[in-house]
Write an enzyme that holds these catalytic residues in place. Structure first.
Site, mmCIF file in Angstrom:
data_model
loop_
_atom_site.group_PDB
_atom_site.id
_atom_site.type_symbol
_atom_site.label_atom_id
_atom_site.label_comp_id
_atom_site.label_asym_id
_atom_site.label_seq_id
_atom_site.Cartn_x
_atom_site.Cartn_y
_atom_site.Cartn_z
ATOM 1 N N ALA A 158 43.268 37.839 37.052
ATOM 2 C CA ALA A 158 41.902 37.644 37.516
ATOM 3 C C ALA A 158 41.456 38.688 38.530
ATOM 4 O O ALA A 158 40.307 38.689 38.944
ATOM 5 C CB ALA A 158 41.773 36.251 38.121
ATOM 6 N N THR A 159 42.347 39.563 38.970
ATOM 7 C CA THR A 159 41.965 40.476 40.033
ATOM 8 C C THR A 159 42.701 41.802 39.987
ATOM 9 O O THR A 159 43.880 41.854 39.642
ATOM 10 C CB THR A 159 42.203 39.839 41.427
ATOM 11 O OG1 THR A 159 41.915 40.817 42.424
ATOM 12 C CG2 THR A 159 43.626 39.370 41.610
ATOM 13 N N HIS A 179 43.002 43.383 42.755
ATOM 14 C CA HIS A 179 43.681 43.483 44.056
ATOM 15 C C HIS A 179 44.642 42.327 44.307
ATOM 16 O O HIS A 179 44.898 41.927 45.426
ATOM 17 C CB HIS A 179 42.679 43.696 45.199
ATOM 18 C CG HIS A 179 41.611 42.652 45.309
ATOM 19 N ND1 HIS A 179 40.547 42.558 44.458
ATOM 20 C CD2 HIS A 179 41.441 41.655 46.206
ATOM 21 C CE1 HIS A 179 39.780 41.549 44.817
ATOM 22 N NE2 HIS A 179 40.302 40.981 45.868
ATOM 23 N N ALA A 239 45.767 29.854 45.080
ATOM 24 C CA ALA A 239 46.228 30.323 43.765
ATOM 25 C C ALA A 239 45.755 31.756 43.576
ATOM 26 O O ALA A 239 44.553 32.005 43.502
ATOM 27 C CB ALA A 239 45.675 29.423 42.664
ATOM 28 N N VAL A 240 46.699 32.676 43.544
ATOM 29 C CA VAL A 240 46.358 34.073 43.296
ATOM 30 C C VAL A 240 46.882 34.427 41.904
ATOM 31 O O VAL A 240 48.071 34.265 41.624
ATOM 32 C CB VAL A 240 46.978 35.014 44.364
ATOM 33 C CG1 VAL A 240 46.326 36.388 44.287
ATOM 34 C CG2 VAL A 240 46.828 34.435 45.757
ATOM 35 N N PHE A 290 54.206 27.713 52.695
ATOM 36 C CA PHE A 290 53.544 28.551 51.689
ATOM 37 C C PHE A 290 53.417 27.795 50.365
ATOM 38 O O PHE A 290 54.267 27.907 49.487
ATOM 39 C CB PHE A 290 54.373 29.832 51.510
ATOM 40 C CG PHE A 290 53.678 30.913 50.738
ATOM 41 C CD1 PHE A 290 52.528 31.523 51.229
ATOM 42 C CD2 PHE A 290 54.176 31.358 49.526
ATOM 43 C CE1 PHE A 290 51.892 32.527 50.521
ATOM 44 C CE2 PHE A 290 53.553 32.362 48.802
ATOM 45 C CZ PHE A 290 52.404 32.957 49.312
ATOM 46 N N ARG A 338 52.276 25.635 37.055
ATOM 47 C CA ARG A 338 52.817 25.397 38.400
ATOM 48 C C ARG A 338 51.991 24.389 39.199
ATOM 49 O O ARG A 338 52.375 24.007 40.296
ATOM 50 C CB ARG A 338 52.897 26.728 39.161
ATOM 51 C CG ARG A 338 53.963 27.610 38.600
ATOM 52 C CD ARG A 338 54.018 28.962 39.233
ATOM 53 N NE ARG A 338 54.873 29.839 38.438
ATOM 54 C CZ ARG A 338 55.075 31.106 38.699
ATOM 55 N NH1 ARG A 338 54.493 31.659 39.745
ATOM 56 N NH2 ARG A 338 55.852 31.824 37.931
ATOM 57 N N PHE A 363 43.038 35.220 50.804
ATOM 58 C CA PHE A 363 43.073 36.243 51.869
ATOM 59 C C PHE A 363 42.697 35.631 53.217
ATOM 60 O O PHE A 363 43.150 36.081 54.263
ATOM 61 C CB PHE A 363 42.099 37.375 51.503
ATOM 62 C CG PHE A 363 42.281 38.617 52.323
ATOM 63 C CD1 PHE A 363 43.311 39.506 52.038
ATOM 64 C CD2 PHE A 363 41.415 38.918 53.366
ATOM 65 C CE1 PHE A 363 43.481 40.660 52.788
ATOM 66 C CE2 PHE A 363 41.570 40.066 54.126
ATOM 67 C CZ PHE A 363 42.610 40.944 53.836
ATOM 68 N N GLU A 364 41.869 34.587 53.191
ATOM 69 C CA GLU A 364 41.402 33.950 54.435
ATOM 70 C C GLU A 364 42.349 32.842 54.915
ATOM 71 O O GLU A 364 42.128 32.276 55.997
ATOM 72 C CB GLU A 364 40.006 33.343 54.215
ATOM 73 C CG GLU A 364 38.875 34.368 54.170
ATOM 74 C CD GLU A 364 38.842 35.187 52.887
ATOM 75 O OE1 GLU A 364 39.068 34.622 51.816
ATOM 76 O OE2 GLU A 364 38.600 36.410 52.977
HETATM 77 N N1 INI Z 1 41.518 34.853 46.089
HETATM 78 C C1 INI Z 1 42.417 33.954 45.619
HETATM 79 O O1 INI Z 1 42.738 32.987 46.317
HETATM 80 N N2 INI Z 1 42.956 34.104 44.383
HETATM 81 C C2 INI Z 1 42.625 35.140 43.563
HETATM 82 O O2 INI Z 1 43.169 35.219 42.436
HETATM 83 C C3 INI Z 1 41.665 36.085 44.033
HETATM 84 N N3 INI Z 1 41.231 37.146 43.187
HETATM 85 O O3 INI Z 1 41.470 37.087 41.988
HETATM 86 O O4 INI Z 1 40.564 38.081 43.622
HETATM 87 C C4 INI Z 1 41.127 35.924 45.328
HETATM 88 N N4 INI Z 1 40.231 36.814 45.820
HETATM 89 C C5 INI Z 1 39.395 36.524 46.967
HETATM 90 C C6 INI Z 1 40.076 36.873 48.272
HETATM 91 O O5 INI Z 1 41.080 35.924 48.587
HETATM 92 C C7 INI Z 1 39.070 36.868 49.421
HETATM 93 O O6 INI Z 1 38.462 35.595 49.511
HETATM 94 C C8 INI Z 1 37.965 37.919 49.282
HETATM 95 O O7 INI Z 1 38.529 39.194 49.041
HETATM 96 C C9 INI Z 1 37.120 38.001 50.586
HETATM 97 O O8 INI Z 1 37.915 38.401 51.694
#
Ligand code: INI
Length: 159
Positions: A86-87, A89, A81-82, A114, A128, A58-59
């Site tokens: 694991a989430t 969101h 890696a998202v 990207f 991947r 997200f950052e």
């Molecule tokens: N950030 C990731 O890079 N990958 C993920 O799979 C992930 N999950 O699973 O939540 C993730 N969350 C953190 C997010 O990117 C932010 O750092 C956090 O929400 C603070 O802003």
């Protein structure tokens, strides 16, 4: 007569910024290795590669934007890696990261690549990162080099 413009895979003298996410770093470290390997093998000097770590995907966009805005880099490469499993969101993090990375490139006129994996499962993410499938970071490095050089070719061809 047809004119074709292409970007050579030659990174000699080019400067790269990399924004890497610490989240899921067992994957992102592998991707980062792939990026650096891809850049080095195509002629980039170690001194011309700068890495900035951010907490999560997200950052990534803001750090890419800031790096691109400095004017110090020919291209910026995002590494993250998202993973859906694991989430809750996943969709928000993945979509904002992709949109923001695209926006950073369009706003600064610097190619922002990207190199972020969006995977359904941890197993898919591992594949991947260079096990069953090619390392996505290595591919991102090639995309960066090609993008820089094709944009140069476009600029040079304009009359
Ligand atoms: N950030 C990731 O890079 N990958 C993920 O799979 C992930 N999950 O699973 O939540 C993730 N969350 C953190 C997010 O990117 C932010 O750092 C956090 O929400 C603070 O802003």
């Amino acid at each position: 007569m047809t004119k074709t413009l292409e970007g050579k895979l030659d990174a000699t003298g080019l400067k790269f910024g990399i924004v890497a996410s610490r989240y899921n770093n067992f994957i992102t470290k592998r991707l980062l290795e792939g990026v650096v390997d891809g850049l080095s093998r195509h002629g980039a000097a170690d001194d011309n590669i700068t890495i900035a770590w951010v907490p999560g995907s997200f950052e990534i966009p803001l750090a890419c934007l800031r790096m691109a805005e400095t004017g110090d880099y020919d291209a910026v490469i995002a590494v993250g890696a998202v993973i859906r499993g694991a989430t809750a969101h996943f969709d928000f993090v993945a979509a904002e990261c992709a949109k923001g990375v695209a926006r950073a490139g369009m706003e600064t006129d610097v190619p922002v690549i990207f190199g972020v994996i969006t995977a359904e499962t941890i197993e898919q993410a591992i594949e991947r990162a260079g096990t069953k499938l090619p390392n996505r970071g290595f591919e991102a490095a090639l995309s960066a080099i090609e993008s820089v050089n094709v944009l140069k070719a476009i600029a040079e061809s304009s009359s």
